[in-house]
Design an enzyme around this catalytic site. Structure first.
Site, PDB file in Angstrom:
ATOM      1  N   ARG A 183       0.815  -1.219   0.000  1.00 43.08           N
ATOM      2  CA  ARG A 183       0.000   0.000   0.000  1.00 43.08           C
ATOM      3  C   ARG A 183       0.853   1.277   0.000  1.00 43.08           C
ATOM      4  O   ARG A 183       0.485   2.288   0.606  1.00 43.08           O
ATOM      5  CB  ARG A 183      -0.971   0.012   1.190  1.00 43.08           C
ATOM      6  CG  ARG A 183      -1.960  -1.131   1.195  1.00 43.08           C
ATOM      7  CD  ARG A 183      -2.903  -1.088  -0.003  1.00 43.08           C
ATOM      8  NE  ARG A 183      -3.825  -2.209   0.026  1.00 43.08           N
ATOM      9  CZ  ARG A 183      -3.624  -3.391  -0.561  1.00 43.08           C
ATOM     10  NH1 ARG A 183      -2.500  -3.596  -1.239  1.00 43.08           N
ATOM     11  NH2 ARG A 183      -4.516  -4.352  -0.504  1.00 43.08           N
ATOM     12  N   SER A 232     -11.404   1.308   2.652  1.00 46.74           N
ATOM     13  CA  SER A 232     -10.697   0.806   3.836  1.00 46.74           C
ATOM     14  C   SER A 232     -10.066   1.951   4.614  1.00 46.74           C
ATOM     15  O   SER A 232      -9.342   2.772   4.050  1.00 46.74           O
ATOM     16  CB  SER A 232      -9.614  -0.192   3.423  1.00 46.74           C
ATOM     17  OG  SER A 232     -10.179  -1.347   2.855  1.00 46.74           O
ATOM     18  N   GLU A 302      -5.059   4.292   6.223  1.00 49.26           N
ATOM     19  CA  GLU A 302      -4.958   4.114   4.770  1.00 49.26           C
ATOM     20  C   GLU A 302      -5.596   5.301   4.069  1.00 49.26           C
ATOM     21  O   GLU A 302      -5.139   5.733   3.016  1.00 49.26           O
ATOM     22  CB  GLU A 302      -5.638   2.810   4.336  1.00 49.26           C
ATOM     23  CG  GLU A 302      -5.469   2.497   2.867  1.00 49.26           C
ATOM     24  CD  GLU A 302      -5.874   1.081   2.515  1.00 49.26           C
ATOM     25  OE1 GLU A 302      -6.468   0.899   1.441  1.00 49.26           O
ATOM     26  OE2 GLU A 302      -5.582   0.154   3.293  1.00 49.26           O
TER      27      GLU A 302
END
Length: 324
Positions: A183, A232, A302
């Site tokens: 990520r 998310s 995130e």
């Protein structure tokens, strides 16, 4: 941070804006463009017509003026004090394209929705892109953060990224130069992604369709896809699932103001109707605190938090000290 009036900032750019073909909006409401439907004003929002228009604008923008780049608004939380400086929002007309670029290759504009790339791949029998069908957002953001799902990550399909820097210079970054990890990419924050080149592999279209249907059905079953959510909220810590940690800490369905951790998927934060940026960020930090006190694990955001707080409505980030 004191926020300058949008009209004043626009005037400070001088006559150079007369040659700009894109849309320039002073004091633009960010709650209209983010999926959370919350947050303050962008001092100035610019939507370039195409890459050349983007470069022309960057060349007249003073270096001291902050520049914030957003995509379709799916993975960002804007604070109630708004975003000082210029918010760059790429237009669908100039940056939303997706096209074939050789055998098993696809070129997509940075604002092209992830699922459109998946559909293009399926239509042309190109495998390896079904995972994009279940990821909200656009390709530029996917390339920036190495978005992934169903065991596949962007870095596995990406060939190169076309970008422009703050001074208006063009760059091409290879997969290796992106410096990918979970990520995350090591690409400079100064770079504005304009398009991405991908490569897949030959696969039967019926098989691809079945994979995409499975992704869609799973997502609609376990995620609050029809709510005001940014996707998310937290990254999965090594060896753990964020949702499971949140659930075990008793935060499934937790409500603060107009914000809630979804009861359907507790790593998704939702705006129940009138949530403010403060409500959403405070809720996120409270979840981080609860998880740390339960398991000693610090969740990492995130979702990107952008802008400044309203005076008296600041949210202190949890630092991992339970006595705070």
């Amino acid at each position: 941070m004191k926020q300058v009036n949008g009209e004043k900032l626009l005037a400070s750019l001088g006559d150079g804006v007369k040659d700009i073909r894109g849309r320039i909006t002073p004091d633009a409401p960010m709650d209209r463009v983010t999926w959370f439907r919350a947050g303050g004003l962008a001092e100035l929002m610019f939507q370039p017509h195409d890459v050349d228009d983007l470069i022309a604008f960057l060349k007249i923008l003073p270096e001291e003026v902050p520049l914030t780049v957003i995509g379709v608004g799916s993975n960002i939380l804007v604070r109630d004090g708004g975003i000082p400086g210029v918010v760059l929002r790429l237009s669908a007309k100039g940056f939303g394209f997706v096209e074939l670029a050789g055998e098993n290759r696809i070129l997509a504009g940075a604002i092209c929705p992830d699922k459109h790339v998946a559909a293009m791949a399926m239509d042309n029998g190109i495998g390896g892109f079904h995972f994009y069908y279940g990821i909200p957002g656009a390709i530029g953001g996917a390339a920036r953060m190495n978005a992934g799902a169903n065991g596949v990550e962007t870095r596995e399909r990406l060939v190169e990224v076309n970008a422009v820097d703050r001074k208006g210079n063009k760059h091409v970054l290879s997969n290796a130069e992106m410096g990918y990890s979970y990520r995350h990419s090591a690409a400079s924050a100064d770079l504005i992604f304009t398009s991405v080149l991908f490569e897949g592999y030959p696969e039967d279209r019926a098989q691809i369709r079945a994979e995409m249907d499975a992704v869609r059905n799973h997502r609609e079953t376990v995620q609050p896809v029809r709510e005001k959510t940014g996707g998310s909220t937290f990254k999965n810590p090594p060896g753990h699932s964020a949702w499971k940690l949140i659930d075990e800490a008793g935060c499934r369905g937790l409500v603060i103001g107009g914000a809630q951790m979804s009861s359907l998927h507790c790593n998704f934060m939702i705006n129940m109707g009138q949530a403010t940026g403060y409500d959403l960020e405070y809720l996120g930090e409270q979840v981080r605190r609860e998880v740390f006190e339960k398991d000693g694990i610090k969740l990492e955001w995130e979702i990107k938090r952008l802008g400044v707080f309203m005076p008296g409505r600041e949210v202190r980030p949890f630092q991992g000290v339970t006595s705070e």
